[in-house]
Write an enzyme that holds these catalytic residues in place. Sequence first.
Site, PDB file in Angstrom:
ATOM      1  N   LYS A   1       0.857  -1.191   0.000  1.00  0.00           N
ATOM      2  CA  LYS A   1       0.000   0.000   0.000  1.00  0.00           C
ATOM      3  C   LYS A   1       0.894   1.243   0.000  1.00  0.00           C
ATOM      4  O   LYS A   1       1.493   1.582   1.023  1.00  0.00           O
ATOM      5  CB  LYS A   1      -0.917   0.029   1.225  1.00  0.00           C
ATOM      6  CG  LYS A   1      -2.058   1.023   1.039  1.00  0.00           C
ATOM      7  CD  LYS A   1      -2.528   1.682   2.311  1.00  0.00           C
ATOM      8  CE  LYS A   1      -1.623   2.736   2.816  1.00  0.00           C
ATOM      9  NZ  LYS A   1      -1.369   3.874   1.915  1.00  0.00           N
TER      10      LYS A   1
ATOM     11  N   GLY B   1       6.938   5.225   8.452  1.00  0.00           N
ATOM     12  CA  GLY B   1       5.986   6.328   8.538  1.00  0.00           C
ATOM     13  C   GLY B   1       5.993   6.868   9.952  1.00  0.00           C
ATOM     14  O   GLY B   1       6.976   6.707  10.680  1.00  0.00           O
ATOM     15  N   SER B   2       4.880   7.452  10.347  1.00  0.00           N
ATOM     16  CA  SER B   2       4.875   8.129  11.641  1.00  0.00           C
ATOM     17  C   SER B   2       4.685   7.136  12.797  1.00  0.00           C
ATOM     18  O   SER B   2       4.121   6.050  12.627  1.00  0.00           O
ATOM     19  CB  SER B   2       3.783   9.189  11.667  1.00  0.00           C
ATOM     20  OG  SER B   2       2.553   8.590  11.395  1.00  0.00           O
ATOM     21  N   THR B   3       5.138   7.548  13.946  1.00  0.00           N
ATOM     22  CA  THR B   3       5.099   6.693  15.133  1.00  0.00           C
ATOM     23  C   THR B   3       3.651   6.342  15.509  1.00  0.00           C
ATOM     24  O   THR B   3       3.340   5.194  15.826  1.00  0.00           O
ATOM     25  CB  THR B   3       5.819   7.411  16.299  1.00  0.00           C
ATOM     26  OG1 THR B   3       7.142   7.704  15.847  1.00  0.00           O
ATOM     27  CG2 THR B   3       5.887   6.562  17.550  1.00  0.00           C
TER      28      THR B   3
ATOM     29  N   VAL C   1       0.948   6.112  13.676  1.00  0.00           N
ATOM     30  CA  VAL C   1       0.338   5.125  12.772  1.00  0.00           C
ATOM     31  C   VAL C   1       0.908   3.737  13.066  1.00  0.00           C
ATOM     32  O   VAL C   1       0.175   2.750  13.158  1.00  0.00           O
ATOM     33  CB  VAL C   1       0.554   5.527  11.296  1.00  0.00           C
ATOM     34  CG1 VAL C   1       0.178   4.373  10.368  1.00  0.00           C
ATOM     35  CG2 VAL C   1      -0.268   6.756  10.944  1.00  0.00           C
TER      36      VAL C   1
ATOM     37  N   GLU D   1      10.010   1.577  10.829  1.00  0.00           N
ATOM     38  CA  GLU D   1      10.923   2.697  11.055  1.00  0.00           C
ATOM     39  C   GLU D   1      10.055   3.942  11.092  1.00  0.00           C
ATOM     40  O   GLU D   1       9.302   4.205  10.152  1.00  0.00           O
ATOM     41  CB  GLU D   1      11.983   2.760   9.949  1.00  0.00           C
ATOM     42  CG  GLU D   1      12.761   1.447   9.752  1.00  0.00           C
ATOM     43  CD  GLU D   1      13.437   0.917  11.012  1.00  0.00           C
ATOM     44  OE1 GLU D   1      13.755   1.712  11.919  1.00  0.00           O
ATOM     45  OE2 GLU D   1      13.626  -0.318  11.114  1.00  0.00           O
TER      46      GLU D   1
ATOM     47  N   CYS E   1      13.022  11.922   7.996  1.00  0.00           N
ATOM     48  CA  CYS E   1      12.935  11.426   9.367  1.00  0.00           C
ATOM     49  C   CYS E   1      14.210  11.799  10.126  1.00  0.00           C
ATOM     50  O   CYS E   1      14.209  11.923  11.339  1.00  0.00           O
ATOM     51  CB  CYS E   1      12.752   9.925   9.361  1.00  0.00           C
ATOM     52  SG  CYS E   1      13.933   9.110   8.291  1.00  0.00           S
TER      53      CYS E   1
ATOM     54  N   GLU F   1       8.121  15.922  16.923  1.00  0.00           N
ATOM     55  CA  GLU F   1       8.482  15.903  15.497  1.00  0.00           C
ATOM     56  C   GLU F   1       7.590  16.892  14.744  1.00  0.00           C
ATOM     57  O   GLU F   1       6.367  16.839  14.850  1.00  0.00           O
ATOM     58  CB  GLU F   1       8.301  14.493  14.903  1.00  0.00           C
ATOM     59  CG  GLU F   1       8.745  14.435  13.455  1.00  0.00           C
ATOM     60  CD  GLU F   1       8.629  13.051  12.820  1.00  0.00           C
ATOM     61  OE1 GLU F   1       7.547  12.452  12.885  1.00  0.00           O
ATOM     62  OE2 GLU F   1       9.634  12.590  12.226  1.00  0.00           O
TER      63      GLU F   1
HETATM   64  P1  NAD Z   1       2.326   8.459   7.748  1.00  0.00           P
HETATM   65  O1  NAD Z   1       2.443   7.693   8.998  1.00  0.00           O
HETATM   66  O2  NAD Z   1       1.304   9.515   7.650  1.00  0.00           O
HETATM   67  O3  NAD Z   1       2.029   7.464   6.516  1.00  0.00           O
HETATM   68  C1  NAD Z   1       2.846   6.338   6.268  1.00  0.00           C
HETATM   69  C2  NAD Z   1       2.006   5.282   5.599  1.00  0.00           C
HETATM   70  O4  NAD Z   1       1.013   4.824   6.515  1.00  0.00           O
HETATM   71  C3  NAD Z   1       1.245   5.780   4.373  1.00  0.00           C
HETATM   72  O5  NAD Z   1       1.224   4.777   3.387  1.00  0.00           O
HETATM   73  C4  NAD Z   1      -0.136   6.030   4.930  1.00  0.00           C
HETATM   74  O6  NAD Z   1      -1.149   5.956   3.957  1.00  0.00           O
HETATM   75  C5  NAD Z   1      -0.268   4.916   5.925  1.00  0.00           C
HETATM   76  N1  NAD Z   1      -1.250   5.194   6.972  1.00  0.00           N
HETATM   77  C6  NAD Z   1      -1.681   6.405   7.399  1.00  0.00           C
HETATM   78  N2  NAD Z   1      -2.595   6.250   8.371  1.00  0.00           N
HETATM   79  C7  NAD Z   1      -2.731   4.925   8.564  1.00  0.00           C
HETATM   80  C8  NAD Z   1      -3.509   4.139   9.452  1.00  0.00           C
HETATM   81  N3  NAD Z   1      -4.322   4.691  10.345  1.00  0.00           N
HETATM   82  N4  NAD Z   1      -3.375   2.803   9.391  1.00  0.00           N
HETATM   83  C9  NAD Z   1      -2.528   2.231   8.532  1.00  0.00           C
HETATM   84  N5  NAD Z   1      -1.764   2.929   7.638  1.00  0.00           N
HETATM   85  C10 NAD Z   1      -1.867   4.253   7.690  1.00  0.00           C
HETATM   86  O7  NAD Z   1       3.786   9.022   7.416  1.00  0.00           O
HETATM   87  P2  NAD Z   1       4.258   9.933   6.210  1.00  0.00           P
HETATM   88  O8  NAD Z   1       3.710  11.304   6.417  1.00  0.00           O
HETATM   89  O9  NAD Z   1       4.050   9.279   4.897  1.00  0.00           O
HETATM   90  O10 NAD Z   1       5.823   9.944   6.467  1.00  0.00           O
HETATM   91  C11 NAD Z   1       6.411  10.756   7.408  1.00  0.00           C
HETATM   92  C12 NAD Z   1       6.745  10.004   8.673  1.00  0.00           C
HETATM   93  O11 NAD Z   1       7.570   8.891   8.354  1.00  0.00           O
HETATM   94  C13 NAD Z   1       7.545  10.843   9.648  1.00  0.00           C
HETATM   95  O12 NAD Z   1       7.108  10.599  10.961  1.00  0.00           O
HETATM   96  C14 NAD Z   1       8.975  10.328   9.458  1.00  0.00           C
HETATM   97  O13 NAD Z   1       9.813  10.540  10.557  1.00  0.00           O
HETATM   98  C15 NAD Z   1       8.739   8.889   9.179  1.00  0.00           C
HETATM   99  N6  NAD Z   1       9.844   8.295   8.435  1.00  0.00           N
HETATM  100  C16 NAD Z   1      10.710   7.487   9.131  1.00  0.00           C
HETATM  101  C17 NAD Z   1      11.790   6.917   8.490  1.00  0.00           C
HETATM  102  C18 NAD Z   1      12.757   6.042   9.245  1.00  0.00           C
HETATM  103  O14 NAD Z   1      13.563   5.363   8.598  1.00  0.00           O
HETATM  104  N7  NAD Z   1      12.703   6.015  10.553  1.00  0.00           N
HETATM  105  C19 NAD Z   1      12.001   7.173   7.134  1.00  0.00           C
HETATM  106  C20 NAD Z   1      11.089   7.990   6.449  1.00  0.00           C
HETATM  107  C21 NAD Z   1      10.013   8.533   7.124  1.00  0.00           C
END
Ligand code: NAD
Length: 543
Positions: free
Chosen positions: A214, A267-269, A271, A295, A329, A425
């Site tokens: 996804k 993605g975000s913590t 989620v 991550e 991130c 963040e």
């Molecule tokens: P996000 O959490 O909004 O989305 C990430 C993914 O999760 C997307 O595909 C999104 O559609 C999906 N998602 C959103 N809500 C969901 C839910 N309720 N249930 C299941 N899936 C859901 O993050 P983003 O805005 O795409 O990315 C930014 C975040 O990612 C920041 O917090 C950043 O620090 C983190 N990040 C971390 C790393 C790492 O290696 N640690 C790398 C890149 C980004």
Amino acid sequence: MSAFNGNRRVPLPVNEPVKSYAPGTAERTELKSRLASMAGERIEIPIVIGGKEFRSGKIAQAVMPHDHTHVLADWHMATPEMIQQAVTASAEARKEWSSWSWGDRAAVFLKAAELLTTTHRQTLNAATMLGQSKTAFQAEIDAACELIDFWRFNPYYAEQLYDQQPISDHTMWNQLDYRGLEGFVYAVTPFNFTSIAGNLPTAPALMGNSVIWKPAATAIVSAWYIFKLLEEAGLPPGVINFVPGDAVMVSDALLSHKDLAGVHFTGSTNVFNSMWKTIGANMSSFRSYPRIVGETGGKDFIVAHASADVDALAVAIARGGFEFQGQKCSAASRVYIPESIWPQVKERVVGIMQQLRVGDPTDFRNFMGAVIDNRAFKKISDYVEHGRANATIVHGGVAKGDTGYFIEPTLIETRDPSYKLLCEEIFGPVVTVHVYRDSEFEEMLRTVDRTSPYALTGAIFSQDRSAVRTAMSLLRDSAGNFYINDKPTGAVVGQQPFGGARGSGTNDKAGSQLNLVRWVSARSVKETFSPPHDFRYPFMGEA
Ligand code: NAD
């Protein structure tokens, strides 16, 4: 079926060289031409399950963040029935894919890397620039170089993992069979790195798994071009199923399915936490314990010692904090500077910030583009306003969202080391500085360790080795990637394996053997050449 004798060795990987895009270069001409053609298209993106395209008719639009009325794509959102079809297709594909020799699987991704190096490079760069508002350089290091590196280094790490075999003697042969997981892996990818979008579904696939992917709605165009590239590289139908859609609906269906074998998330913590809770609530329904790799967020720091090289520090703050609008991130977002050097550092950083142009990334003079969408624009603007009301805006602070979601690079100073903007963040071009007394260096390090729930990246700037040693020690658990006299961003596959602990994730180091090991379930096989034929042991003889 394929017959092959010999212990295969993949080509020794080397990091893909970063092209410069300087005026007059061939790559600049090629990229500009692809940007123009892509901006003139409006593509339709389907769902792909088992190699077949599906169109649900429930359509969403992908726009340019820096020109948000410009539609790049109409994409179809998966329905609940399609999610079930994706599970069936992945189970079907797994039967054959998991029986391929690892070398045959690796060849698909090595070919993908070669396509990306050559014919597809500017398509993926242009999609990342237009769809995610990265500059040419930021797109090149991500969509081209890092993804090429993932696809070349992961097969090499897989080879090393498979090489690890147990000891045996002449009576028996012990072997480890590194099976893929039983079920499907659910890959959920973020908007901010095209390379991560490519790596999360392909790393488990390389290890013999089938995957349901996804992608993020806000990076759908580059995700689609990755998927098309993989098909062209020879990935069999159903090994990776492309299911964009409503994140909650897709996740709820897959995270409760008995065949869920793993989650590969970035993605975000929040989620990730919510996904983990859903998995926990469904524990009794799974066939196996799902592998959960995530991550997540960061609140990345730079700590300067009084001995720091001021020019290097200023460049690290500007590049580490503002490149890709701070949406990494790893972006530097909290900076601690001793009072003796703050006046010079401030002057240098502000001097650089005055030269950072913000705008459409297809104008190559711009250092920054727009933030990803209206939600991010509002959230970041709220943090800036909080800073205006409760701290001091040293430079920047202007947000303009009428044509694109533009936020000026912003430097904020606070006296309070536990101020909100030093702990949470923000994920935008906002750097908050706290100035401390030179004599309180160690106390400052302890505060840095305590004041945020994350532990992703961090840096120490110092010319004094003993200060570096103190920081290394007191900040040992504060960052999964630690930098000495360098900005905390820009990790390279094979050089700085990337990931953090605490609220920053499971620290499974994307693009390394540590990550690949999560996608296998080893089977120990013992073959005995001369089995005993008498049940009695020698000690049982009569005295
Ligand atoms: P996000 O959490 O909004 O989305 C990430 C993914 O999760 C997307 O595909 C999104 O559609 C999906 N998602 C959103 N809500 C969901 C839910 N309720 N249930 C299941 N899936 C859901 O993050 P983003 O805005 O795409 O990315 C930014 C975040 O990612 C920041 O917090 C950043 O620090 C983190 N990040 C971390 C790393 C790492 O290696 N640690 C790398 C890149 C980004």
